[in-house]
Structures are given as structure tokens and as C-alpha cells.
Design a protein around this motif. Structure first.
Motif, short mmCIF file in Angstrom:
data_model
loop_
_atom_site.label_atom_id
_atom_site.label_comp_id
_atom_site.label_asym_id
_atom_site.label_seq_id
_atom_site.Cartn_x
_atom_site.Cartn_y
_atom_site.Cartn_z
N MET A 209 0.85 -1.18 0.00
CA MET A 209 0.00 0.00 0.00
C MET A 209 0.90 1.23 0.00
O MET A 209 2.03 1.18 0.48
CB MET A 209 -0.90 0.00 1.24
CG MET A 209 -1.96 -1.08 1.25
SD MET A 209 -3.22 -0.81 -0.04
CE MET A 209 -4.05 0.65 0.62
N PRO A 210 0.43 2.36 -0.54
CA PRO A 210 1.28 3.56 -0.59
C PRO A 210 1.89 3.93 0.75
O PRO A 210 3.09 4.25 0.82
CB PRO A 210 0.31 4.64 -1.09
CG PRO A 210 -0.66 3.89 -1.94
CD PRO A 210 -0.85 2.57 -1.24
N SER A 211 1.12 3.89 1.82
CA SER A 211 1.66 4.23 3.13
C SER A 211 2.71 3.23 3.57
O SER A 211 3.71 3.59 4.22
CB SER A 211 0.53 4.30 4.17
OG SER A 211 -0.22 3.10 4.18
N GLU A 212 2.52 1.94 3.23
CA GLU A 212 3.51 0.91 3.55
C GLU A 212 4.81 1.14 2.78
O GLU A 212 5.91 0.94 3.32
CB GLU A 212 2.96 -0.48 3.23
CG GLU A 212 1.78 -0.91 4.07
CD GLU A 212 1.18 -2.23 3.60
OE1 GLU A 212 0.60 -2.94 4.44
OE2 GLU A 212 1.29 -2.54 2.39
N ALA A 213 4.68 1.54 1.52
CA ALA A 213 5.86 1.80 0.70
C ALA A 213 6.69 2.94 1.27
O ALA A 213 7.92 2.86 1.36
CB ALA A 213 5.44 2.11 -0.74
N LEU A 214 6.01 4.01 1.68
CA LEU A 214 6.73 5.15 2.26
C LEU A 214 7.41 4.75 3.57
O LEU A 214 8.56 5.13 3.83
CB LEU A 214 5.76 6.30 2.51
CG LEU A 214 5.20 6.99 1.26
CD1 LEU A 214 4.17 8.04 1.66
CD2 LEU A 214 6.31 7.62 0.44
#
Length: 262
Positions: A209-214
Motif C-alpha cells: 500500500m502507498p503508506s507501507e511503501a513510504l
């Protein structure tokens, strides 16, 4: 109530316009990337036009461009190219790049993976490559640079950015393992990595997920990226980056398309 409905209508209209622009840009990018090997100069002109338009659009504000971040279940090279170009423009603007630098960055971002057309698909889609497969995969950087040069549309700075898009601030990147990177190169490296974590090239790798990637980039790969630029990217995308699925206070599910001012 009327003001709220009008606000919702404006947001939907803006999203619809952005979707149409995205579809048009994706079509143009797909055509240009496919044409690059057989007609490099014509394709270069198309990519240059697309890059100039994107660099100009960024000056109008980030909201429309954030809407253009493509769905993460689309795996065509044009979607990755446009996602990377869009985010590079947003980060570059926040980082203070001038118009020329933004245009060069846009050019490099949209064409950085063009050389992958020369790499066999089984190698591209293998998430656990052996050394000889990884060596062959890394040749895509050289191929991309060669195509950019043959097109005649890429200046020296844009070509250098393509050559460096897999380098890292700690020297662990390739092909040269350099540590001295321009802000534009650092932006392209960081954004390319973020989008690949969200939409891996290999079906063997689970998308984050985008937040996980960041969070992964910040905690596990912090030494590979410029900390100031990584902070810019995180602030730009917000706590719930575009593409994140959230549950609202009334229990319904929603897809984040753009971060709010707060």
C-alpha cells in the motif's frame, strides 16, 4: 448543504477531467515508447511534447496531477512511466527545481525504462533473479540511454538522469555505484522506487500500500535516499497517499485520490 453539494460537484468534475487527461497521456506514452526503437526521432518529439506539457501543468497546482496517479493494478509500462513522471514533477516543484530542470526530469522519468523492451519478459517478471539474470536485467539502463541518444530529443542532463535512475545515495546502486547525485537524479531514483514498491514488475512480489511503501523506504532504505527529498515526498502524499483505501467515520470505504490541505 447547497455549498457542500457544489463543492462535491466541482471535485467530481475535476477528477473526471483529470481521468480524461490521464487516458490521453497514457495512450500517447504507450505509442511513443513503442515507437522509440523503430522511429526514435519521431518518438522523441512526442515524449518531449508530453514532458513540456506536464512541466507546465505542475505550475497550476498539484491537485489535478495527483488525480492522474494511475491505478496500481495496471502494469503496462506507460502507467509506471506516467506515475513516475507525475510524482517527479510534484517533488521537483516542491524542491525548487526551475522550469528547465523540471522538463529534463520529466523527459528522463517518462523514458527511464524504455530499454526494458530489449530485456526478455521472463527476466523482467522474475522477482528472484539469479546473478546472470540480474546482470542481464541491469543492461536496460544502457539500452534506455542509447534510445534516448538516438532520439535526439534528450539533452545531456536528461540522459544522465536516465543513466542514474538505479543509483543510490549510499553507493549501493547501479550501474556505477556513484554517491554524488544531483537533486533531479535523487528525485527520479526515489520516486521510481516508490512506484515499484506499490506496483512491482514481478507477480512474485506483493505490492505494498502507498503508506507501507513510504514507511519501508523511510525505515529500511533511508540510507539510499536523500532524507530531505524523502520528507518532501511523504509530506506531499500525506498520511494517506493517493491510492490508499480508507474506512470513513460512517463506516463506508473510500479511495484517496488527493491529499487535502490539512
Amino acid at each position: 448543504a447547497d455549498a457542500r453539494r457544489e463543492k462535491i460537484r466541482r471535485v467530481k468534475d475535476a477528477a473526471a477531467r483529470a481521468d480524461r487527461a490521464w487516458d490521453s497521456a497514457a495512450s500517447a506514452t504507450r505509442e511513443a515508447l513503442a515507437m522509440l526503437a523503430r522511429s526514435p526521432r519521431m518518438a522523441g518529439k512526442q515524449l518531449a511534447q508530453l514532458s513540456r506539457e506536464t512541466a507546465a501543468t505542475i505550475s497550476q497546482g498539484p491537485d489535478a496531477l495527483l488525480h492522474l496517479l494511475g491505478p496500481k493494478d495496471d502494469h503496462g509500462p506507460q502507467f509506471h512511466a506516467l506515475n513516475v513522471m507525475t510524482l517527479c514533477m510534484l517533488v521537483g516543484k516542491k524542491a525548487g527545481l526551475n522550469q528547465t530542470e523540471l522538463t529534463d526530469l520529466a523527459m528522463a522519468a517518462v523514458a527511464h525504462d524504455a530499454g526494458k523492451a530489449e530485456i526478455p519478459l521472463p527476466i523482467l517478471r522474475n522477482g528472484h533473479r539469479k546473478k546472470h539474470e540480474e546482470d542481464h536485467y541491469r543492461l536496460h539502463v544502457r539500452h534506455s540511454v542509447q534510445l534516448a541518444r538516438e532520439s535526439g530529443a534528450f539533452g545531456p542532463h536528461a540522459t544522465a538522469l536516465i543513466e542514474q535512475h538505479h543509483e543510490a545515495a549510499d553507493g549501493s546502486g547501479f550501474p556505477r555505484g556513484i554517491t554524488t547525485l544531483s537533486p533531479s537524479a535523487a528525485i527520479l531514483i526515489m520516486v521510481n522506487r516508490y512506484d515499484r514498491l506499490c506496483a512491482p514488475e514481478s507477480p512474485m512480489l506483493a505490492p505494498l500500500m502507498p503508506s507501507e511503501a513510504l514507511a519501508h523506504m523511510l525505515r529500511q532504505e533511508g540510507s539510499r535516499h536523500d532524507p530531505h527529498l524523502l520528507a518532501v515526498l511523504i509530506h506531499l502524499l500525506g498520511v494517506y497517499p493517493p491510492g490508499t483505501v480508507v474506512r470513513l467515520s460512517d463506516g463506508s470505504l473510500a479511495l484517496v485520490v488527493s491529499p487535502g490541505a490539512d
